[in-house]
Design a protein around this motif. Structure first.
Motif, PDB file in Angstrom:
ATOM      1  N   MET A 151      51.579  25.921  -2.057  1.00  0.00           N
ATOM      2  CA  MET A 151      52.002  25.348  -0.784  1.00  0.00           C
ATOM      3  C   MET A 151      51.226  25.980   0.369  1.00  0.00           C
ATOM      4  SD  MET A 151      56.157  25.084  -1.062  1.00  0.00           S
ATOM      5  CE  MET A 151      56.952  24.168  -2.373  1.00  0.00           C
ATOM      6  N   ASP A 152      50.966  25.190   1.386  1.00  0.00           N
ATOM      7  CA  ASP A 152      50.267  25.707   2.552  1.00  0.00           C
ATOM      8  C   ASP A 152      51.192  26.586   3.386  1.00  0.00           C
ATOM      9  OD1 ASP A 152      47.977  24.357   1.853  1.00  0.00           O
ATOM     10  OD2 ASP A 152      48.478  22.596   3.067  1.00  0.00           O
ATOM     11  N   GLN A 153      50.593  27.583   3.996  1.00  0.00           N
ATOM     12  CA  GLN A 153      51.349  28.445   4.900  1.00  0.00           C
ATOM     13  C   GLN A 153      51.382  27.822   6.283  1.00  0.00           C
ATOM     14  OE1 GLN A 153      49.896  32.404   6.555  1.00  0.00           O
ATOM     15  NE2 GLN A 153      51.385  33.127   5.053  1.00  0.00           N
ATOM     16  N   TRP A 154      52.528  27.931   6.944  1.00  0.00           N
ATOM     17  CA  TRP A 154      52.639  27.471   8.313  1.00  0.00           C
ATOM     18  C   TRP A 154      53.410  28.502   9.114  1.00  0.00           C
ATOM     19  CZ3 TRP A 154      57.607  26.445  10.224  1.00  0.00           C
ATOM     20  CH2 TRP A 154      58.623  26.307   9.256  1.00  0.00           C
ATOM     21  N   TRP A 155      53.324  28.395  10.428  1.00  0.00           N
ATOM     22  CA  TRP A 155      53.910  29.392  11.316  1.00  0.00           C
ATOM     23  C   TRP A 155      54.852  28.738  12.314  1.00  0.00           C
ATOM     24  CZ3 TRP A 155      52.618  34.759  11.537  1.00  0.00           C
ATOM     25  CH2 TRP A 155      51.649  35.154  10.616  1.00  0.00           C
ATOM     26  N   ALA A 156      55.831  29.519  12.740  1.00  0.00           N
ATOM     27  CA  ALA A 156      56.704  29.149  13.851  1.00  0.00           C
ATOM     28  C   ALA A 156      56.699  30.294  14.851  1.00  0.00           C
ATOM     29  CB  ALA A 156      58.123  28.865  13.373  1.00  0.00           C
ATOM     30  N   LEU A 157      56.910  29.963  16.105  1.00  0.00           N
ATOM     31  CA  LEU A 157      56.875  30.965  17.173  1.00  0.00           C
ATOM     32  C   LEU A 157      58.099  30.828  18.052  1.00  0.00           C
ATOM     33  CD1 LEU A 157      55.545  33.061  19.088  1.00  0.00           C
ATOM     34  CD2 LEU A 157      54.289  31.151  20.124  1.00  0.00           C
ATOM     35  N   MET A 158      58.783  31.946  18.279  1.00  0.00           N
ATOM     36  CA  MET A 158      59.845  32.020  19.275  1.00  0.00           C
ATOM     37  C   MET A 158      59.337  32.873  20.432  1.00  0.00           C
ATOM     38  SD  MET A 158      62.918  31.174  20.160  1.00  0.00           S
ATOM     39  CE  MET A 158      62.802  31.285  21.951  1.00  0.00           C
ATOM     40  N   ILE A 159      59.234  32.261  21.603  1.00  0.00           N
ATOM     41  CA  ILE A 159      58.785  32.977  22.795  1.00  0.00           C
ATOM     42  C   ILE A 159      60.004  33.577  23.475  1.00  0.00           C
ATOM     43  CG2 ILE A 159      57.628  32.768  25.016  1.00  0.00           C
ATOM     44  CD1 ILE A 159      56.088  30.400  23.904  1.00  0.00           C
ATOM     45  N   GLY A 160      60.117  34.900  23.399  1.00  0.00           N
ATOM     46  CA  GLY A 160      61.241  35.589  24.013  1.00  0.00           C
ATOM     47  C   GLY A 160      60.901  36.120  25.389  1.00  0.00           C
ATOM     48  N   ASN A 161      61.889  36.699  26.039  1.00  0.00           N
ATOM     49  CA  ASN A 161      61.682  37.215  27.392  1.00  0.00           C
ATOM     50  C   ASN A 161      60.707  38.378  27.439  1.00  0.00           C
ATOM     51  OD1 ASN A 161      63.548  35.697  29.224  1.00  0.00           O
ATOM     52  ND2 ASN A 161      65.041  36.356  27.710  1.00  0.00           N
ATOM     53  N   SER A 162      60.679  39.179  26.361  1.00  0.00           N
ATOM     54  CA  SER A 162      59.844  40.379  26.367  1.00  0.00           C
ATOM     55  C   SER A 162      58.644  40.293  25.435  1.00  0.00           C
ATOM     56  CB  SER A 162      60.689  41.604  25.951  1.00  0.00           C
ATOM     57  OG  SER A 162      61.783  41.776  26.825  1.00  0.00           O
ATOM     58  N   ARG A 163      58.777  39.522  24.337  1.00  0.00           N
ATOM     59  CA  ARG A 163      57.713  39.486  23.335  1.00  0.00           C
ATOM     60  C   ARG A 163      57.600  38.084  22.726  1.00  0.00           C
ATOM     61  NH1 ARG A 163      59.005  44.016  18.998  1.00  0.00           N
ATOM     62  NH2 ARG A 163      61.085  43.072  19.161  1.00  0.00           N
ATOM     63  N   LEU A 164      56.521  37.899  21.958  1.00  0.00           N
ATOM     64  CA  LEU A 164      56.360  36.714  21.132  1.00  0.00           C
ATOM     65  C   LEU A 164      56.731  37.075  19.702  1.00  0.00           C
ATOM     66  CD1 LEU A 164      52.903  35.357  22.400  1.00  0.00           C
ATOM     67  CD2 LEU A 164      55.190  34.903  23.309  1.00  0.00           C
ATOM     68  N   HIS A 165      57.497  36.203  19.055  1.00  0.00           N
ATOM     69  CA  HIS A 165      57.970  36.465  17.699  1.00  0.00           C
ATOM     70  C   HIS A 165      57.406  35.381  16.774  1.00  0.00           C
ATOM     71  CE1 HIS A 165      60.766  39.223  19.675  1.00  0.00           C
ATOM     72  NE2 HIS A 165      61.083  38.215  20.476  1.00  0.00           N
ATOM     73  N   TRP A 166      56.487  35.768  15.890  1.00  0.00           N
ATOM     74  CA  TRP A 166      55.774  34.851  15.008  1.00  0.00           C
ATOM     75  C   TRP A 166      56.307  34.997  13.586  1.00  0.00           C
ATOM     76  CZ3 TRP A 166      51.627  32.252  17.478  1.00  0.00           C
ATOM     77  CH2 TRP A 166      51.197  32.807  18.702  1.00  0.00           C
ATOM     78  N   ALA A 167      56.501  33.883  12.899  1.00  0.00           N
ATOM     79  CA  ALA A 167      56.982  33.928  11.522  1.00  0.00           C
ATOM     80  C   ALA A 167      56.122  33.029  10.649  1.00  0.00           C
ATOM     81  CB  ALA A 167      58.437  33.481  11.445  1.00  0.00           C
ATOM     82  N   ALA A 168      55.724  33.552   9.485  1.00  0.00           N
ATOM     83  CA  ALA A 168      54.934  32.788   8.520  1.00  0.00           C
ATOM     84  C   ALA A 168      55.846  32.301   7.407  1.00  0.00           C
ATOM     85  CB  ALA A 168      53.822  33.657   7.941  1.00  0.00           C
ATOM     86  N   PHE A 169      55.651  31.035   7.013  1.00  0.00           N
ATOM     87  CA  PHE A 169      56.441  30.420   5.956  1.00  0.00           C
ATOM     88  C   PHE A 169      55.527  29.852   4.883  1.00  0.00           C
ATOM     89  CE2 PHE A 169      58.879  30.116   9.824  1.00  0.00           C
ATOM     90  CZ  PHE A 169      60.201  30.346   9.449  1.00  0.00           C
ATOM     91  N   THR A 170      56.004  29.873   3.650  1.00  0.00           N
ATOM     92  CA  THR A 170      55.425  29.078   2.575  1.00  0.00           C
ATOM     93  C   THR A 170      56.513  28.118   2.120  1.00  0.00           C
ATOM     94  OG1 THR A 170      53.991  30.884   1.876  1.00  0.00           O
ATOM     95  CG2 THR A 170      54.347  29.089   0.304  1.00  0.00           C
ATOM     96  N   GLY A 171      56.294  26.831   2.313  1.00  0.00           N
ATOM     97  CA  GLY A 171      57.401  25.892   2.148  1.00  0.00           C
ATOM     98  C   GLY A 171      58.461  26.207   3.182  1.00  0.00           C
ATOM     99  N   ASN A 172      59.700  26.417   2.732  1.00  0.00           N
ATOM    100  CA  ASN A 172      60.774  26.826   3.632  1.00  0.00           C
ATOM    101  C   ASN A 172      61.149  28.290   3.454  1.00  0.00           C
ATOM    102  OD1 ASN A 172      61.163  24.518   5.135  1.00  0.00           O
ATOM    103  ND2 ASN A 172      62.681  23.647   3.744  1.00  0.00           N
ATOM    104  N   ILE A 173      60.279  29.055   2.814  1.00  0.00           N
ATOM    105  CA  ILE A 173      60.555  30.463   2.546  1.00  0.00           C
ATOM    106  C   ILE A 173      59.876  31.326   3.603  1.00  0.00           C
ATOM    107  CG2 ILE A 173      60.418  32.323   0.866  1.00  0.00           C
ATOM    108  CD1 ILE A 173      62.175  29.955   0.040  1.00  0.00           C
ATOM    109  N   LEU A 174      60.679  32.109   4.316  1.00  0.00           N
ATOM    110  CA  LEU A 174      60.149  33.030   5.318  1.00  0.00           C
ATOM    111  C   LEU A 174      59.410  34.160   4.615  1.00  0.00           C
ATOM    112  CD1 LEU A 174      60.039  34.040   8.278  1.00  0.00           C
ATOM    113  CD2 LEU A 174      62.247  35.153   7.871  1.00  0.00           C
TER     114      LEU A 174
END
Length: 226
Positions: free
Chosen positions: A1-24
């Motif tokens: 499966m291809d890896q994809w990323w999601a990003l949560m932009i918080g008040n102090s930092r950027l929070h990046w998460a890598a997933f394979t399928g739906n697995i963090l």
């Protein structure tokens, strides 16, 4: 499966998460305006800082910006922070509803959803580190104090100790009060902590189930909605 990323932009930092399928797989935290070199495909971005949203869209123009309209919960109000909505969605999807999420970030927030996936409400106050910082920045003589790893002495005999005692014990008393109110109404409802100070809160309050990835579970919970 291809890896994809999601990003949560918080008040102090950027929070990046890598997933394979739906697995963090991994989570990375960076300063605003910076990106891990491993990020190639950013699928989702959610933000509470509009200026940073524009920066991300310039670098990842195909990323989908998540709004409250995509969150499958009822009774959300228009000004609700997308980070809170994603975290409580992720908690409920991963562990079951009803649930209460206590997010120890720049702001300390409480977010509650019932068993019918209906938003009940919550509360916001300054986060632990913001409280410590504000005292040193807005007073003439008080020192900068950091959140202690262990609970300090309650009755302190120096300014730093008094600040540590005042903030930690007062915040914990408030969190306990919210927990008691939640348990009175939802005795089977689960309670979670997340965010930068989430582990510290769970260490002091064993009632809390700590999961640093609740927001990212929220991204995967969107499934075919996006």
């Amino acid at each position: 499966m291809d890896q994809w990323w999601a990003l949560m932009i918080g008040n102090s930092r950027l929070h990046w998460a890598a997933f394979t399928g739906n697995i963090l797989q991994t989570v990375h935290h960076t300063a605003h305006g910076t990106c891990p070199s491993a990020v190639k495909q950013l699928r989702y971005v959610a933000s509470v800082v509009p200026q940073q949203t524009a920066w991300v869209q310039g670098h990842f123009p195909t990323a989908q910006t998540i709004t409250l309209a995509e969150i499958p919960l009822e009774n959300l109000y228009p000004q609700l922070g997308i980070d809170r909505a994603l975290a409580v969605l992720g908690a409920g999807q991963q562990y079951g509803f009803p649930c209460l999420v206590i997010d120890g970030g720049t702001a300390l927030t409480f977010s509650a959803v019932n068993g019918d996936r209906q938003w009940l409400g919550g509360a916001i106050l300054p986060g632990l580190n913001l409280q410590f910082t504000s005292l040193s920045q807005h007073t003439a003589a008080l020192p900068k104090v950091h959140l202690p790893t262990q609970l300090p002495l309650r009755w302190a005999n120096d300014p730093a100790g008094a600040i540590a005692s005042g903030i930690t014990y007062t915040v914990l008393a408030g969190v306990k009060d919210f927990i008691r109110a939640w348990q009175a109404e939802f005795p089977q409802g689960q309670i979670f902590s997340t965010g930068g100070d989430g582990a510290w809160l769970a260490q002091q309050l064993p009632t809390l189930n700590y999961d640093p990835g609740l927001i990212f579970h929220g991204f995967t919970a969107l499934g075919g909605n996006c």
